[in-house]
Design an enzyme around this catalytic site. Structure first.
Site, PDB file in Angstrom:
ATOM      1  N   TYR A  74      42.568  21.410  -3.077  1.00 20.16           N
ATOM      2  CA  TYR A  74      41.891  22.686  -2.809  1.00 20.16           C
ATOM      3  C   TYR A  74      42.807  23.902  -2.910  1.00 20.16           C
ATOM      4  O   TYR A  74      42.379  24.965  -3.330  1.00 20.16           O
ATOM      5  CB  TYR A  74      41.277  22.672  -1.396  1.00 20.16           C
ATOM      6  CG  TYR A  74      40.108  21.726  -1.266  1.00 20.16           C
ATOM      7  CD1 TYR A  74      38.816  22.134  -1.598  1.00 20.16           C
ATOM      8  CD2 TYR A  74      40.287  20.416  -0.852  1.00 20.16           C
ATOM      9  CE1 TYR A  74      37.738  21.265  -1.494  1.00 20.16           C
ATOM     10  CE2 TYR A  74      39.220  19.539  -0.754  1.00 20.16           C
ATOM     11  CZ  TYR A  74      37.944  19.972  -1.078  1.00 20.16           C
ATOM     12  OH  TYR A  74      36.885  19.106  -0.991  1.00 20.16           O
ATOM     13  N   HIS A 105      35.138   7.572   5.427  1.00 16.10           N
ATOM     14  CA  HIS A 105      35.289   9.024   5.426  1.00 16.10           C
ATOM     15  C   HIS A 105      35.143   9.493   6.877  1.00 16.10           C
ATOM     16  O   HIS A 105      34.243  10.249   7.221  1.00 16.10           O
ATOM     17  CB  HIS A 105      34.273   9.677   4.480  1.00 16.10           C
ATOM     18  CG  HIS A 105      34.672  11.027   3.971  1.00 16.10           C
ATOM     19  ND1 HIS A 105      34.727  11.343   2.632  1.00 16.10           N
ATOM     20  CD2 HIS A 105      35.041  12.152   4.621  1.00 16.10           C
ATOM     21  CE1 HIS A 105      35.098  12.609   2.480  1.00 16.10           C
ATOM     22  NE2 HIS A 105      35.290  13.129   3.685  1.00 16.10           N
ATOM     23  N   ARG A 110      29.699  10.483  -5.676  1.00 18.71           N
ATOM     24  CA  ARG A 110      30.611   9.919  -4.679  1.00 18.71           C
ATOM     25  C   ARG A 110      30.017  10.163  -3.291  1.00 18.71           C
ATOM     26  O   ARG A 110      29.760  11.318  -2.925  1.00 18.71           O
ATOM     27  CB  ARG A 110      31.990  10.575  -4.804  1.00 18.71           C
ATOM     28  CG  ARG A 110      32.937  10.142  -3.726  1.00 18.71           C
ATOM     29  CD  ARG A 110      34.359  10.701  -3.849  1.00 18.71           C
ATOM     30  NE  ARG A 110      35.075  10.209  -2.679  1.00 18.71           N
ATOM     31  CZ  ARG A 110      35.740  10.966  -1.810  1.00 18.71           C
ATOM     32  NH1 ARG A 110      35.854  12.264  -1.987  1.00 18.71           N
ATOM     33  NH2 ARG A 110      36.296  10.426  -0.752  1.00 18.71           N
TER      34      ARG A 110
HETATM   35  C1  FCB Z   1      38.231  17.450   2.635  1.00 20.31           C
HETATM   36  C2  FCB Z   1      37.278  16.409   3.167  1.00 20.31           C
HETATM   37  C3  FCB Z   1      35.831  16.713   2.938  1.00 20.31           C
HETATM   38  C4  FCB Z   1      35.530  18.201   3.089  1.00 20.31           C
HETATM   39  C5  FCB Z   1      36.503  19.037   2.301  1.00 20.31           C
HETATM   40  C6  FCB Z   1      36.241  20.511   2.367  1.00 20.31           C
HETATM   41  O1  FCB Z   1      39.415  17.412   3.369  1.00 20.31           O
HETATM   42  O2  FCB Z   1      37.540  15.149   2.600  1.00 20.31           O
HETATM   43  O3  FCB Z   1      35.082  15.920   3.809  1.00 20.31           O
HETATM   44  O4  FCB Z   1      35.490  18.527   4.420  1.00 20.31           O
HETATM   45  O5  FCB Z   1      37.812  18.779   2.711  1.00 20.31           O
END
Ligand code: FCB
Length: 450
Positions: free
Chosen positions: A300, A121, A77
């Site tokens: 996360y 992005h 990706r």
């Molecule tokens: C997300 C982003 C990515 C990276 C990770 C840690 O929010 O999409 O670009 O910075 O966090």
């Protein structure tokens, strides 16, 4: 096999984003983006770091694809930098920009690695910011044009497309909290920006269907588990609001449920909608809900939420629990619950985990080895959670680890390292970490021991 098997054909990959790895910001006619402007504005990023050089991937991509091949990923990706394709945001196409991604895609395919392409992005052409940025409806239109151009150029070879990465970050984090480019702190503009990212997504899906038929298309949303600090009704209601602010405001419209009514009421009470929802025009909600082939989910961590001072806000509570170096709590249970919810509540037909990973600082030891066992543990736990979600019936098609390389972590600069591969920013030397070897084995066995 003592571990947990993943389904046959499960897609393992890694993820990156253009501004975080490419560097070469002046090469071959690339225009300025809002992240060039923002990172060069004093005080906006840690240590004044910027993406001018980053991992120099723009010149080192053959070496980076060789690393991917060694890792054994089935898919990669990456994102396309809008200002490389359209330096003025719209209009004249910069062929050199298209050629760069065309070469990248060809080399990936030669290695049997399936490209998963993200159109946005975060590197909006600065000229479009100057004419209003995402709070302006016209930017959504410009995004759709750009989507069509890239679709036409690469749709013969790229079969998996993602429109916008993390609308919450594009709108709320960048226009309300001021932490990301363009660095505004204006809630009404943030909500207009949120609407236009979603609208741009819907229009882009329609463009891609025309220009790149027979492709899978989706959006990438970021999720944070929102957990009440206590059983009290006030904390639970606050956690539900935070979930609305972070998760539901984006997922509900994409899934065809419209904006969540409780959050419209909360934002009105907060004074964030001085003109109501006037940015929503007839037909917009249907456009936003244009059917997609999959949802990309980034996960996360969680937030623990307590009641705030009013009945429309909340407080973040920091517990003394284990965190990664960026300060995000390790909470794999929330990942499992999220995947279940995306399927059972929203019924997304297919889900890819488009990002998950951990920040830890370890670099090479005296023998040149990077012993990042905490990242291995984080990944093992989250792979396990995904596997359990699949066993519970969630149609998970693949999983992309963030990130292949250490890279420019936005406002946190180069301090946070998410890579499976360590990057020495002085020499650009790449060193696969222990987590790289771990992931390689997971891919080879298509199984993980939790
Ligand atoms: C997300 C982003 C990515 C990276 C990770 C840690 O929010 O999409 O670009 O910075 O966090």
């Amino acid at each position: 096999m003592t571990g947990y098997d993943f389904p046959q054909g499960f897609v393992w990959g890694t993820a990156t984003a253009a501004y975080q790895i490419e560097g070469a910001v002046h090469a071959d006619g690339r225009g300025e983006s809002i992240w060039d402007r923002f990172s060069h504005t004093p005080g906006k990023t840690l240590n004044g770091d910027n993406g001018d050089v980053a991992c120099d991937h723009y010149h080192r991509w053959p070496e980076d694809i060789a690393l991917m091949a060694d890792l054994g990923i089935q898919a990669y990706r990456f994102s396309v930098a809008w200002p490389r394709i359209l330096p003025s945001g719209r209009g004249k196409i910069n062929q050199a920009g298209i050629d760069f991604y065309s070469r990248l895609v060809d080399r990936l395919l030669e290695h049997g690695i399936t490209p998963f392409l993200t159109l946005y992005h975060w590197d909006l052409p600065q000229v479009l910011q100057d004419s209003g940025g995402w709070p302006a409806r016209d930017t959504a239109q410009a995004f759709a044009e750009y989507a069509g151009i890239v679709g036409r150029a690469l749709g013969d070879r790229v079969k998996h497309w993602m429109t916008i990465n993390e609308p919450w970050c594009v709108s709320i984090l960048s226009h309300y909290m001021g932490e990301h480019a363009p660095g505004l702190q204006n809630p009404p503009l943030a909500l207009a920006a949120a609407h236009h990212t979603l609208l741009g997504h819907g229009w882009a899906v329609q463009e891609l269907r025309r220009e790149a038929p027979a492709c899978e298309v989706g959006i990438v949303l970021n999720y944070t588990a929102s957990v009440p600090a206590s059983d009290s009704a006030a904390d639970q209601a606050a956690a539900r609001r935070y979930d609305g602010f972070f998760n539901r405001w984006f997922s509900d419209p994409v899934a065809g449920l419209g904006y969540p009514a409780d959050m419209v009421a909360n934002y009105s009470a907060a004074g964030f909608l001085p003109d109501g929802m006037n940015f929503v025009q007839p037909g917009d909600m249907a456009t936003i809900a244009t059917p997609t082939d999959f949802l990309g989910a980034n996960y996360y961590t969680r937030e623990v939420i307590a009641a705030g001072e009013t009945d429309w806000d909340w407080q973040l509570v920091t517990l003394d629990t284990e965190r990664t170096a960026i300060g995000w709590e390790i909470y794999p249970q929330g990942f499992y619950e999220l995947l279940l919810r995306l399927y059972s509540h929203y019924r997304f037909p297919k889900i890819y985990v488009t990002e998950n990973g951990a920040s830890y600082a370890e670099g090479p030891d005296s023998a040149g080895r990077v012993r990042d066992e905490r990242r291995v543990r984080y990944l093992r736990q989250h792979f396990g959670a995904a596997q359990r979600a699949i066993s519970a019936g969630v149609p998970l098609g693949g999983y992309f680890v963030w990130s292949l390389l250490d890279n420019f972590e936005w406002a946190k600069g180069y301090n946070d390292r998410f890579g499976l591969v360590h990057v020495n920013y002085e020499t650009q030397q790449r060193t696969p970490k222990d987590s790289f070897a771990f992931f390689k084995q997971v891919i080879a066995e298509n199984a993980v021991e939790e």
